[in-house]
Enzyme design. Structure first.
Site, PDB file in Angstrom:
ATOM      1  N   GLU A   1      24.878  46.374  24.088  1.00 34.33           N
ATOM      2  CA  GLU A   1      24.423  46.322  22.705  1.00 34.33           C
ATOM      3  C   GLU A   1      23.839  47.661  22.260  1.00 34.33           C
ATOM      4  O   GLU A   1      24.083  48.107  21.130  1.00 34.33           O
ATOM      5  CB  GLU A   1      23.353  45.229  22.550  1.00 34.33           C
ATOM      6  CG  GLU A   1      23.859  43.828  22.856  1.00 34.33           C
ATOM      7  CD  GLU A   1      23.614  43.412  24.295  1.00 34.33           C
ATOM      8  OE1 GLU A   1      23.294  42.227  24.511  1.00 34.33           O
ATOM      9  OE2 GLU A   1      23.732  44.267  25.198  1.00 34.33           O
TER      10      GLU A   1
ATOM     11  N   ARG B   1      37.459  44.867  46.977  1.00 35.01           N
ATOM     12  CA  ARG B   1      36.265  45.451  47.601  1.00 35.01           C
ATOM     13  C   ARG B   1      35.410  46.161  46.563  1.00 35.01           C
ATOM     14  O   ARG B   1      34.181  46.078  46.582  1.00 35.01           O
ATOM     15  CB  ARG B   1      36.665  46.444  48.683  1.00 35.01           C
ATOM     16  CG  ARG B   1      37.198  45.836  49.948  1.00 35.01           C
ATOM     17  CD  ARG B   1      37.525  46.931  50.953  1.00 35.01           C
ATOM     18  NE  ARG B   1      38.304  46.421  52.060  1.00 35.01           N
ATOM     19  CZ  ARG B   1      38.922  47.193  52.947  1.00 35.01           C
ATOM     20  NH1 ARG B   1      38.841  48.514  52.839  1.00 35.01           N
ATOM     21  NH2 ARG B   1      39.617  46.652  53.931  1.00 35.01           N
TER      22      ARG B   1
ATOM     23  N   ARG C   1      38.515  53.201  48.742  1.00 34.62           N
ATOM     24  CA  ARG C   1      39.159  54.514  48.759  1.00 34.62           C
ATOM     25  C   ARG C   1      40.051  54.649  47.521  1.00 34.62           C
ATOM     26  O   ARG C   1      41.241  54.353  47.563  1.00 34.62           O
ATOM     27  CB  ARG C   1      39.980  54.672  50.041  1.00 34.62           C
ATOM     28  CG  ARG C   1      39.136  54.544  51.302  1.00 34.62           C
ATOM     29  CD  ARG C   1      39.961  54.661  52.573  1.00 34.62           C
ATOM     30  NE  ARG C   1      40.872  53.541  52.767  1.00 34.62           N
ATOM     31  CZ  ARG C   1      40.528  52.380  53.303  1.00 34.62           C
ATOM     32  NH1 ARG C   1      39.274  52.156  53.671  1.00 34.62           N
ATOM     33  NH2 ARG C   1      41.419  51.419  53.458  1.00 34.62           N
TER      34      ARG C   1
ATOM     35  N   GLU D   1      36.183  39.390  54.772  1.00 34.59           N
ATOM     36  CA  GLU D   1      37.403  39.925  55.391  1.00 34.59           C
ATOM     37  C   GLU D   1      37.214  39.848  56.904  1.00 34.59           C
ATOM     38  O   GLU D   1      36.487  40.657  57.475  1.00 34.59           O
ATOM     39  CB  GLU D   1      37.640  41.379  54.979  1.00 34.59           C
ATOM     40  CG  GLU D   1      38.028  41.585  53.536  1.00 34.59           C
ATOM     41  CD  GLU D   1      38.572  42.994  53.310  1.00 34.59           C
ATOM     42  OE1 GLU D   1      39.633  43.332  53.880  1.00 34.59           O
ATOM     43  OE2 GLU D   1      37.914  43.757  52.574  1.00 34.59           O
TER      44      GLU D   1
END
Length: 387
Positions: free
Chosen positions: A56, A188, A211, A314
């Site tokens: 805002e 990720r 990466r 993971e």
């Protein structure tokens, strides 16, 4: 309450803006704002990073005096409390906007309708609920943390068509192709933390870092003129969490030495191993053990305490199966490769043998799409998960 076609158009733009903060706002929510007067956009903005201006205030700064009498379309109820910045509800009142449309109320108990009430008390017309489903989809982790006091949990699995995740020897690189692995990079990047087990660390030596070498600035904030280094100024490495009951993690593995913060969660005291890991730069903490692993309920309490919104799990079949068995997941993402690994390869999830169909873990399809040569299957619990 009914909304016009123009209302939908401008809120859609606010949602588009909010997505520019997908990888950067943590632990704050992703929010976009559009100011409209006389049917024309006079200012817009989004929240980019915690501690910086909210959506805002960016929009008001862009609009200047043109904010007087405008309608503000905001993807989340304007805040009414003072945190790192002042209340956005007060800023809208001071700017003299005539109407505020919010996609959803803020689930934060410190706000929870108070922002809209403050606006209404100032004589501003307020409405909420426009494109609420899309707004909620932008911030599943923030909503989970505010309403359930735990992060939103995604379990990511790479598997063959026959539901195998690794060869019997443990070899698993690479089941899926480059496009699927790039997609996981983005998962990720939007996550507060990545959780894995020591078995995966020892077998695959992953780094679990983001990466973004091939990403563009649009992947981060959509404003190419603001920063010189595409992506690099905006990379926020997720917290890397290794569940390692007996601290078997070697200090020299990539997940410990990579950029960002690595947290090892142990269930037993091993001072010598702990000292070596801490000397390598890792943080070590202890949580209660459960069976042969770590108490996952306590883990989620700790991650909530650390303001983790979205958590990506993971790991191997054993730990993934433990999350599923305890109902501690909100999504399962299966990247399925067009390949067969055979019946001796390792399974998708480590679940106990079920005696009847009534014991099955019921899931619901949420999305299926092709990513490169692979399929990405998104499933959610058919029944509500535990708090």
């Amino acid at each position: 309450m009914s909304f016009s076609a123009a209302d939908h158009q401008f809120m859609s733009r606010a949602l588009q803006l909010a997505r520019h903060g997908l990888y950067t706002t943590d632990p704050n929510p992703r929010v976009g704002c559009v100011l409209v007067r006389g049917g024309a956009v006079v200012g817009e903005g989004f929240h980019a990073r915690a501690g910086e201006l909210h959506a805002e205030r960016h929009a008001l700064a862009a609009a200047g005096d043109r904010a007087q009498g405008a309608t503000a379309y905001v993807t989340l109820e304007p805040c009414s409390h003072t945190g790192r910045t002042g209340p956005c509800a007060d800023a809208l009142v001071e700017a003299g906007v005539a109407r505020v449309v919010a996609a959803m109320e803020d689930p934060n108990p410190q706000v929870a309708g108070q922002g809209l009430q403050r606006l209404a008390d100032a004589g501003i017309a307020v409405a909420s609920g426009l494109l609420e489903t899309q707004a909620r989809d932008l911030n599943p982790g923030f909503i989970a943390r505010m309403t359930r006091q735990r992060p939103y949990i995604r379990i990511k699995i790479a598997a063959s068509v026959d539901g195998r995740t690794a060869m019997a020897s443990g070899e698993s690189q690479w089941i899926t192709g480059p496009a699927a692995r790039e997609d996981v990079q983005r998962l990720r990047a939007r996550s507060s933390a990545v959780v894995t087990g020591v078995g995966t660390v020892l077998a695959d030596r992953p780094s679990y870092t983001v990466r973004p070498a091939q990403w563009t600035l649009a992947d981060y904030h959509g404003s190419p003129g603001e920063h010189n280094q595409a992506g690099r100024d905006w990379v926020r490495q997720p917290l890397r969490v290794i569940l390692d009951r007996t601290l078997r993690t070697p200090p020299d593995v990539p997940v410990v030495s990579a950029p960002g913060h690595c947290l090892l969660v142990a269930g037993e005291q091993h001072p010598g191993r702990q000292n070596a890991l801490e000397s390598a730069g890792a943080e070590v903490m202890h949580l209660p053990a459960s069976g042969s692993g770590i108490d996952l309920q306590q883990l989620l309490i700790e991650l909530n305490r650390r303001e983790c919104n979205e958590v990506l799990v993971e790991c191997g079949a054993t730990l993934a199966g433990a999350f599923v068995r305890e109902g501690l997941f909100d999504e399962i993402l299966v990247y399925m490769a067009p390949a067969l690994l055979g019946s001796s390869a390792r399974p998708l999830l480590g679940l106990p043998q079920l005696a009847s169909m009534s014991e099955k873990v019921a899931l619901r399809w949420q999305d299926v799409r092709q990513i490169g040569d692979d399929l990405r299957l998104t499933l959610v619990p058919a029944l509500p998960t535990l708090p």
